[in-house]
Design a protein around this motif. Structure first.
Motif, PDB file in Angstrom:
ATOM      1  N   GLY A 327      19.936  -8.951  -2.349  1.00 37.99           N
ATOM      2  CA  GLY A 327      20.670  -8.157  -1.368  1.00 37.99           C
ATOM      3  C   GLY A 327      21.741  -8.942  -0.641  1.00 37.99           C
ATOM      4  O   GLY A 327      22.572  -8.358   0.071  1.00 37.99           O
ATOM      5  N   ILE A 328      21.763 -10.263  -0.797  1.00 40.65           N
ATOM      6  CA  ILE A 328      22.727 -11.096  -0.076  1.00 40.65           C
ATOM      7  C   ILE A 328      24.173 -10.795  -0.487  1.00 40.65           C
ATOM      8  O   ILE A 328      25.038 -10.641   0.393  1.00 40.65           O
ATOM      9  CB  ILE A 328      22.377 -12.593  -0.241  1.00 40.65           C
ATOM     10  N   PRO A 329      24.498 -10.692  -1.782  1.00 40.17           N
ATOM     11  CA  PRO A 329      25.889 -10.364  -2.124  1.00 40.17           C
ATOM     12  C   PRO A 329      26.371  -9.057  -1.508  1.00 40.17           C
ATOM     13  O   PRO A 329      27.511  -8.958  -1.042  1.00 40.17           O
ATOM     14  CB  PRO A 329      25.858 -10.278  -3.656  1.00 40.17           C
ATOM     15  N   ARG A 330      25.516  -8.041  -1.458  1.00 39.72           N
ATOM     16  CA  ARG A 330      25.895  -6.769  -0.847  1.00 39.72           C
ATOM     17  C   ARG A 330      26.084  -6.942   0.659  1.00 39.72           C
ATOM     18  O   ARG A 330      27.011  -6.367   1.258  1.00 39.72           O
ATOM     19  CB  ARG A 330      24.810  -5.723  -1.133  1.00 39.72           C
ATOM     20  N   ALA A 331      25.224  -7.744   1.280  1.00 41.37           N
ATOM     21  CA  ALA A 331      25.317  -7.956   2.725  1.00 41.37           C
ATOM     22  C   ALA A 331      26.610  -8.656   3.116  1.00 41.37           C
ATOM     23  O   ALA A 331      27.258  -8.289   4.101  1.00 41.37           O
ATOM     24  CB  ALA A 331      24.108  -8.768   3.212  1.00 41.37           C
ATOM     25  N   ILE A 332      27.014  -9.663   2.342  1.00 39.45           N
ATOM     26  CA  ILE A 332      28.246 -10.370   2.708  1.00 39.45           C
ATOM     27  C   ILE A 332      29.486  -9.558   2.340  1.00 39.45           C
ATOM     28  O   ILE A 332      30.536  -9.722   2.965  1.00 39.45           O
ATOM     29  CB  ILE A 332      28.289 -11.802   2.123  1.00 39.45           C
ATOM     30  N   ALA A 333      29.353  -8.662   1.366  1.00 42.04           N
ATOM     31  CA  ALA A 333      30.443  -7.711   1.111  1.00 42.04           C
ATOM     32  C   ALA A 333      30.590  -6.752   2.294  1.00 42.04           C
ATOM     33  O   ALA A 333      31.712  -6.407   2.698  1.00 42.04           O
ATOM     34  CB  ALA A 333      30.191  -6.936  -0.175  1.00 42.04           C
ATOM     35  N   ASN A 334      29.461  -6.339   2.866  1.00 41.80           N
ATOM     36  CA  ASN A 334      29.490  -5.477   4.056  1.00 41.80           C
ATOM     37  C   ASN A 334      30.135  -6.202   5.238  1.00 41.80           C
ATOM     38  O   ASN A 334      30.854  -5.593   6.046  1.00 41.80           O
ATOM     39  CB  ASN A 334      28.089  -5.028   4.428  1.00 41.80           C
ATOM     40  N   TYR A 335      29.850  -7.497   5.351  1.00 40.58           N
ATOM     41  CA  TYR A 335      30.459  -8.318   6.410  1.00 40.58           C
ATOM     42  C   TYR A 335      31.976  -8.308   6.284  1.00 40.58           C
ATOM     43  O   TYR A 335      32.706  -8.115   7.269  1.00 40.58           O
ATOM     44  CB  TYR A 335      29.882  -9.734   6.306  1.00 40.58           C
ATOM     45  N   PHE A 336      32.489  -8.494   5.086  1.00 40.75           N
ATOM     46  CA  PHE A 336      33.936  -8.425   4.866  1.00 40.75           C
ATOM     47  C   PHE A 336      34.484  -7.058   5.270  1.00 40.75           C
ATOM     48  O   PHE A 336      35.496  -6.960   5.976  1.00 40.75           O
ATOM     49  CB  PHE A 336      34.258  -8.715   3.396  1.00 40.75           C
ATOM     50  N   ASP A 337      33.814  -6.008   4.823  1.00 39.96           N
ATOM     51  CA  ASP A 337      34.270  -4.652   5.151  1.00 39.96           C
ATOM     52  C   ASP A 337      34.271  -4.414   6.658  1.00 39.96           C
ATOM     53  O   ASP A 337      35.157  -3.731   7.194  1.00 39.96           O
ATOM     54  CB  ASP A 337      33.369  -3.614   4.471  1.00 39.96           C
ATOM     55  N   GLU A 338      33.298  -4.986   7.339  1.00 39.81           N
ATOM     56  CA  GLU A 338      33.171  -4.820   8.790  1.00 39.81           C
ATOM     57  C   GLU A 338      34.267  -5.582   9.540  1.00 39.81           C
ATOM     58  O   GLU A 338      34.759  -5.125  10.573  1.00 39.81           O
ATOM     59  CB  GLU A 338      31.799  -5.318   9.250  1.00 39.81           C
ATOM     60  N   ARG A 339      34.682  -6.712   8.998  1.00 43.69           N
ATOM     61  CA  ARG A 339      35.568  -7.602   9.734  1.00 43.69           C
ATOM     62  C   ARG A 339      37.046  -7.484   9.393  1.00 43.69           C
ATOM     63  O   ARG A 339      37.905  -7.769  10.231  1.00 43.69           O
ATOM     64  CB  ARG A 339      35.134  -9.065   9.489  1.00 43.69           C
ATOM     65  N   ILE A 340      37.383  -7.103   8.165  1.00 37.26           N
ATOM     66  CA  ILE A 340      38.749  -7.280   7.688  1.00 37.26           C
ATOM     67  C   ILE A 340      39.778  -6.500   8.512  1.00 37.26           C
ATOM     68  O   ILE A 340      40.855  -7.024   8.833  1.00 37.26           O
ATOM     69  CB  ILE A 340      38.860  -6.928   6.176  1.00 37.26           C
ATOM     70  N   GLU A 341      39.482  -5.284   8.904  1.00 42.10           N
ATOM     71  CA  GLU A 341      40.455  -4.508   9.672  1.00 42.10           C
ATOM     72  C   GLU A 341      40.707  -5.134  11.039  1.00 42.10           C
ATOM     73  O   GLU A 341      41.859  -5.218  11.488  1.00 42.10           O
ATOM     74  CB  GLU A 341      39.965  -3.065   9.830  1.00 42.10           C
ATOM     75  N   ARG A 342      39.661  -5.591  11.682  1.00 38.14           N
ATOM     76  CA  ARG A 342      39.794  -6.156  13.026  1.00 38.14           C
ATOM     77  C   ARG A 342      40.581  -7.475  12.987  1.00 38.14           C
ATOM     78  O   ARG A 342      41.527  -7.657  13.760  1.00 38.14           O
ATOM     79  CB  ARG A 342      38.415  -6.370  13.629  1.00 38.14           C
ATOM     80  N   VAL A 343      40.209  -8.394  12.092  1.00 41.38           N
ATOM     81  CA  VAL A 343      40.908  -9.681  12.083  1.00 41.38           C
ATOM     82  C   VAL A 343      42.349  -9.526  11.598  1.00 41.38           C
ATOM     83  O   VAL A 343      43.243 -10.260  12.046  1.00 41.38           O
ATOM     84  CB  VAL A 343      40.160 -10.741  11.250  1.00 41.38           C
ATOM     85  N   THR A 344      42.587  -8.573  10.702  1.00 45.33           N
ATOM     86  CA  THR A 344      43.960  -8.329  10.255  1.00 45.33           C
ATOM     87  C   THR A 344      44.819  -7.828  11.415  1.00 45.33           C
ATOM     88  O   THR A 344      45.988  -8.218  11.560  1.00 45.33           O
ATOM     89  CB  THR A 344      43.979  -7.323   9.095  1.00 45.33           C
ATOM     90  N   LYS A 345      44.239  -6.997  12.270  1.00 45.90           N
ATOM     91  CA  LYS A 345      44.971  -6.528  13.445  1.00 45.90           C
ATOM     92  C   LYS A 345      45.259  -7.683  14.395  1.00 45.90           C
ATOM     93  O   LYS A 345      46.366  -7.786  14.942  1.00 45.90           O
ATOM     94  CB  LYS A 345      44.184  -5.427  14.157  1.00 45.90           C
ATOM     95  N   VAL A 346      44.281  -8.566  14.591  1.00 47.63           N
ATOM     96  CA  VAL A 346      44.514  -9.727  15.459  1.00 47.63           C
ATOM     97  C   VAL A 346      45.623 -10.601  14.876  1.00 47.63           C
ATOM     98  O   VAL A 346      46.505 -11.078  15.606  1.00 47.63           O
ATOM     99  CB  VAL A 346      43.218 -10.544  15.648  1.00 47.63           C
ATOM    100  N   GLN A 347      45.601 -10.820  13.569  1.00 47.33           N
ATOM    101  CA  GLN A 347      46.673 -11.594  12.934  1.00 47.33           C
ATOM    102  C   GLN A 347      48.029 -10.935  13.164  1.00 47.33           C
ATOM    103  O   GLN A 347      49.013 -11.611  13.480  1.00 47.33           O
ATOM    104  CB  GLN A 347      46.403 -11.721  11.433  1.00 47.33           C
ATOM    105  N   ARG A 348      48.081  -9.630  13.002  1.00 46.44           N
ATOM    106  CA  ARG A 348      49.348  -8.896  13.125  1.00 46.44           C
ATOM    107  C   ARG A 348      49.871  -8.953  14.566  1.00 46.44           C
ATOM    108  O   ARG A 348      51.054  -9.225  14.802  1.00 46.44           O
ATOM    109  CB  ARG A 348      49.152  -7.443  12.686  1.00 46.44           C
ATOM    110  N   VAL A 349      48.987  -8.719  15.531  1.00 52.59           N
ATOM    111  CA  VAL A 349      49.423  -8.730  16.933  1.00 52.59           C
ATOM    112  C   VAL A 349      49.807 -10.143  17.360  1.00 52.59           C
ATOM    113  O   VAL A 349      50.738 -10.325  18.156  1.00 52.59           O
ATOM    114  CB  VAL A 349      48.321  -8.139  17.838  1.00 52.59           C
TER     115      VAL A 349
END
Length: 402
Positions: A327-349
């Motif tokens: 289940g670890i590969p699925r969990a870390i894929a979920n982590y990416f999905d959870e984080r990518i929009e937020r950190v991309t916005k921080v990078q953009r701003v």
């Protein structure tokens, strides 16, 4: 047996990941390539979204003697020192976002994280241990060190910074974009600055093709200076290159005497080139995952680099709470999905802020800074509201699963 994570990198993100994972019952091992974890870097600002997690991790009590709480966040004109914006912060941060806004030396934050980890899991950090590569096996990962040692784990976390070895293996060589700006940094004892010390705030000084940030660290006894200047002939990326004082003074010639006084009294000034990086398509490869600057390096114009690494560690742990083996590969894929929009916005701003702070013409300054000044005078709560999405983030607890 409890699952084991090998964390590559003993910086803010790596140590935070080790603490968070240990708190939910994982075994952890931190590999740090430096021969010791020493006093490097400069001041960092930790906004309420980061402080909430540090409180949950049990780290905040270890920082109290060295942190500083600024009275406000300010924007001043770099040449005249005229105030554009003054947002009260010391009590307002807790009231609006649920935690304090603090300034601290990176080394003091590292020391607090290290002490907390040592209490949870003694002898976890291995210095002088440089990861060279990783390989997969059926239910986990092997981390190969430069000396040939092989370490086995259920998960490898690449928290090895902007020049990440783990990211390069996972995604290929990094291709950063030079922003056309260089940054200066310095630390100066407050006592040396006399009556020309910058204010006790998080202060952004804006001007034509350049800006500066002054903060207080070491319980307020030291002024931290960052100066960002539009410049195309210096493209060396790294924190440890020393620059010449006369060059820094020339870059900020004609600016407010408080800025020039900081530069003049600096014993050492470092400079580095600022690069921007596009978001990565993924941060994970089976049982290997990236975190912090290895995953999403960002410009310093929002003071979120350290905080977003801390958030990464926390959210990664939440995603791994219930994960077992396959289940670890699925969990870390979920982590990416959870984080990518937020950190991309921080990078953009962050990139937008860099452009905002460097307005070069008087008309552009009036168009950009006039509304900021007016909003600060008439409706400061609306200015604060612009940061609700970032500072007001709510996090769950780190209670281990049953």
């Amino acid at each position: 047996m409890s699952p084991k994570a090998i964390i590559i990198g003993g910086g803010i993100g790596g140590l935070s990941a080790a603490i968070c994972l240990r708190l939910i019952g994982w075994q952890v091992q931190v590999l740090e390539k430096a021969p010791e974890i020493s006093e490097v870097g400069a001041g960092v600002q930790i906004s309420p979204n980061g402080v909430k997690i540090l409180e949950e991790m049990g780290v905040m009590p270890l920082l109290e003697s060295s942190l500083f709480e600024p009275d406000a966040i300010e924007i001043l004109m770099g040449v005249s020192g005229r105030e554009l914006l003054h947002l009260p912060m010391k009590e307002a941060a807790v009231h609006r976002w649920g935690a304090r806004y603090i300034q601290i030396h990176r080394a003091d934050l590292i020391a607090g994280l290290t002490a907390r980890l040592a209490k949870l899991a003694p002898d976890t950090v291995q210095v002088g241990a440089q990861a060279a590569s990783y390989t997969h096996h059926t239910h986990g990962v092997r981390v190969v060190l430069k000396d040939g040692t092989i370490e086995h784990a259920d998960l490898a976390v690449g928290a090895d910074g902007i020049h990440s070895t783990i990211r390069n293996q996972m995604l290929g060589p990094d291709t950063p974009h030079f922003t056309g700006n260089i940054a200066w940094r310095a630390l100066v004892p407050l006592a040396q600055l006399g009556d020309l010390a910058p204010p006790a705030t998080g202060c952004i000084w804006v001007g034509c093709g350049k800006h500066a940030v002054t903060t207080r660290i070491k319980a307020g006894a030291t002024v931290n200076f960052i100066g960002v200047v539009k410049q195309s002939d210096w493209k060396k990326e790294g924190w440890k290159t020393e620059g010449h004082k006369q060059d820094a003074l020339a870059d900020f010639a004609g600016w407010d005497k408080r800025i020039l006084n900081v530069i003049q009294n600096a014993r050492v000034l470092h400079k580095w080139a600022l690069f921007d990086r596009p978001p990565l398509p993924h941060w994970h490869d089976k049982h290997v995952v990236l975190l912090g600057d290895a995953a999403h390096p960002m410009l310093p114009s929002m003071a979120q680099g350290a905080v977003q690494s801390i958030e990464d560690a926390y959210i990664l742990t939440q995603c791994l709470k219930e994960a077992k083996d396959d289940g670890i590969p699925r969990a870390i894929a979920n982590y990416f999905d959870e984080r990518i929009e937020r950190v991309t916005k921080v990078q953009r701003v962050s990139a937008q802020n860099l452009r905002l702070f460097h307005k070069s013409s008087l008309p552009a300054q009036i168009l950009s800074y006039g509304p900021i000044w007016l909003a600060g005078k008439l409706a400061p709560s609306l200015v604060q509201k612009r940061n609700d999405w970032l500072y007001g983030k709510v996090f769950e607890d780190l209670t281990p699963p049953n």
